[in-house]
Scaffold this motif. Structure first.
Motif, PDB file in Angstrom:
ATOM      1  N   GLN A  19       4.810  11.707   8.345  1.00 54.42           N
ATOM      2  CA  GLN A  19       3.808  11.704   9.412  1.00 54.42           C
ATOM      3  C   GLN A  19       3.746  10.354  10.128  1.00 54.42           C
ATOM      4  OE1 GLN A  19       0.239  12.856   7.396  1.00 54.42           O
ATOM      5  NE2 GLN A  19       0.911  14.976   7.110  1.00 54.42           N
ATOM      6  N   GLN A  20       4.063   9.264   9.382  1.00 54.55           N
ATOM      7  CA  GLN A  20       3.984   7.929   9.977  1.00 54.55           C
ATOM      8  C   GLN A  20       5.217   7.566  10.756  1.00 54.55           C
ATOM      9  OE1 GLN A  20       2.895   4.980   7.087  1.00 54.55           O
ATOM     10  NE2 GLN A  20       0.775   5.672   6.990  1.00 54.55           N
ATOM     11  N   MET A  52       3.233  12.067   3.857  1.00 51.29           N
ATOM     12  CA  MET A  52       2.550  11.013   4.595  1.00 51.29           C
ATOM     13  C   MET A  52       3.536  10.043   5.239  1.00 51.29           C
ATOM     14  SD  MET A  52      -0.747  10.277   2.135  1.00 51.29           S
ATOM     15  CE  MET A  52      -1.425   9.020   3.199  1.00 51.29           C
ATOM     16  N   TYR A  57      -0.669   4.997   3.740  1.00 54.68           N
ATOM     17  CA  TYR A  57      -2.075   5.306   3.969  1.00 54.68           C
ATOM     18  C   TYR A  57      -2.231   6.023   5.292  1.00 54.68           C
ATOM     19  CZ  TYR A  57      -2.034   1.103   6.953  1.00 54.68           C
ATOM     20  OH  TYR A  57      -1.744   0.174   7.915  1.00 54.68           O
ATOM     21  N   LYS A  58      -3.342   6.738   5.446  1.00 51.62           N
ATOM     22  CA  LYS A  58      -3.681   7.423   6.688  1.00 51.62           C
ATOM     23  C   LYS A  58      -4.663   6.573   7.483  1.00 51.62           C
ATOM     24  CE  LYS A  58      -3.164  12.385   5.792  1.00 51.62           C
ATOM     25  NZ  LYS A  58      -3.908  13.670   5.690  1.00 51.62           N
ATOM     26  N   VAL A 104      -9.395   3.050   6.070  1.00 50.81           N
ATOM     27  CA  VAL A 104      -8.354   4.073   6.164  1.00 50.81           C
ATOM     28  C   VAL A 104      -8.857   5.320   5.457  1.00 50.81           C
ATOM     29  CG1 VAL A 104      -6.508   2.368   6.304  1.00 50.81           C
ATOM     30  CG2 VAL A 104      -7.191   3.251   4.061  1.00 50.81           C
ATOM     31  N   ARG A 105      -8.268   6.475   5.785  1.00 50.17           N
ATOM     32  CA  ARG A 105      -8.807   7.726   5.280  1.00 50.17           C
ATOM     33  C   ARG A 105      -8.295   8.076   3.891  1.00 50.17           C
ATOM     34  NH1 ARG A 105      -7.175   8.915  10.400  1.00 50.17           N
ATOM     35  NH2 ARG A 105      -5.526  10.355   9.732  1.00 50.17           N
ATOM     36  N   GLU A 106      -7.073   7.606   3.567  1.00 54.95           N
ATOM     37  CA  GLU A 106      -6.477   7.994   2.277  1.00 54.95           C
ATOM     38  C   GLU A 106      -5.322   7.042   1.969  1.00 54.95           C
ATOM     39  OE1 GLU A 106      -4.381  11.914   0.138  1.00 54.95           O
ATOM     40  OE2 GLU A 106      -4.731  11.881   2.309  1.00 54.95           O
ATOM     41  N   SER A 107      -5.118   6.761   0.683  1.00 54.74           N
ATOM     42  CA  SER A 107      -3.964   5.977   0.233  1.00 54.74           C
ATOM     43  C   SER A 107      -3.275   6.725  -0.902  1.00 54.74           C
ATOM     44  CB  SER A 107      -4.390   4.595  -0.283  1.00 54.74           C
ATOM     45  OG  SER A 107      -4.918   3.802   0.746  1.00 54.74           O
ATOM     46  N   GLN A 128      -5.088   4.044  11.476  1.00 57.54           N
ATOM     47  CA  GLN A 128      -4.454   3.174  12.461  1.00 57.54           C
ATOM     48  C   GLN A 128      -4.709   1.703  12.174  1.00 57.54           C
ATOM     49  OE1 GLN A 128      -2.439   4.468  14.820  1.00 57.54           O
ATOM     50  NE2 GLN A 128      -2.854   6.445  13.828  1.00 57.54           N
TER      51      GLN A 128
END
Length: 323
Positions: A321-322, A318, A261-262, A10-13, A264
């Motif tokens: 966004q989800q 975030m 997190y960012k 994942v890109r970020e948490s 899929q």
């Protein structure tokens, strides 16, 4: 230890944790350490209930996030409770001042609310009859009734399960039993709050909760005694074996960890808890965060507050966004 594992990086948490044991009259925090892997800067703030909350952002790609909290706590047995109280305690609970002071813990919230299924449960177990006793005796009887009418079994409910799930299955874990008890006590007009923490499990005392998991119990406010703790999972009053970390209206206020997190990727969560007796407590606290005054004066406190606000805004963005 808490581990979030992702099927692909994942890109970020962005995370918050409620893991630091409280300081109180019966509980002294000797040491608390929080380790994050991948390493990152950790900030802290006190939430609206006075709990220590740690928050951090892992901005680089990762497929495993590990949170390790280590604490040393010295506890004392609570003062013994009387056998009963006078019936006038019900009148004292109706005080407008008391109700105003405990507004948050008197009203339904999240998982702790009355439902049709709960009313059926109350009728089946003649819960209303308990109010013919004094409040302390009624609390003890309610604690025992919940213990006897639900089996302890992990995996039947989830952390976000509504109260009806445990009422239907008649099985669940500590947070489910606490939500049932909270909803009933608040309907009686007794202020009641959710306490999250840990339990030094002792099978000789009849404990049935999982020693490798976090724990939860109820604190109810009685004017003559103030906050008193009951553990419906183990049919006991709170003892020196209960280690409190945070208080709230229900589980959603004080989960051990929460974040977004960012990416899929699918995620899985693993939690391991170990509570053991120490050989000896340290004479003075080695390291405390949040519970001790911060150095650096107002400018430093403003910087910490600003970091907390920025973190909460980032977490909210975030989450949006989800959705």
């Amino acid at each position: 230890m808490t581990q979030y594992r992702y099927a692909s990086p994942v890109r970020e948490s962005v995370m918050e944790v409620w893991m630091q044991p409280q300081q109180s009259a019966r509980q002294r925090l000797v040491r608390f350490d929080l380790e994050i892997d991948p390493p990152t800067q950790v900030f802290s703030y006190a939430d609206s209930f006075g709990n220590a909350v740690y928050h951090f952002d892992v901005p680089q790609p990762h497929d495993l996030l590990t949170i390790t909290a280590r604490s040393a706590v010295e506890t004392q047995p609570p003062a013994p409770l009387p056998d009963s109280l006078d019936m006038g305690e019900w009148d004292r609970l109706r005080s407008e001042f008391l109700r105003g002071e405990n507004f948050d813990f008197l009203n339904p919230h999240g998982f702790a609310r009355e439902t049709d299924a709960l009313r059926v449960y109350e009728n089946d177990h003649d819960i209303a009859a308990l109010r013919r006793k004094d409040p302390l005796t009624a609390l003890r009887a309610l604690n025992s009734t919940i213990y006897e009418s639900f089996a302890y079994e992990a995996g039947v409910t989830r952390a976000d399960s509504p109260i009806d799930d445990v009422l239907k299955a008649r099985k669940g874990v500590c947070q489910d039993f606490v939500h049932v008890m909270l909803a009933i006590l608040r309907s009686w007009g007794v202020p009641a709050r959710y306490v999250s923490g840990y339990l030094f499990t002792d099978r000789k005392h009849g404990d049935r909760s999982d020693p490798d998991a976090t724990h939860a119990w109820v604190e109810a406010f009685l004017p003559s005694l103030r906050w008193v703790g009951f553990d419906p999972t183990n049919n006991s009053e709170v003892t020196e074996r209960h280690i409190a970390c945070a208080i709230g209206r229900d589980y959603s206020d004080v989960p051990p960890s929460r974040g977004v997190y960012k990416g899929q990727s699918e995620s899985s969560l693993a939690v391991g808890v170990r509570v053991s007796k120490a050989r000896a407590a340290l004479a003075e606290p080695e390291f405390l965060r949040v519970t001790r005054p911060m150095r650096g004066g107002a400018a430093h406190r403003q910087a910490i507050s600003g970091a907390a606000r920025e973190h909460q805004q980032r977490l909210h963005q975030m989450q949006q966004q989800q959705q």
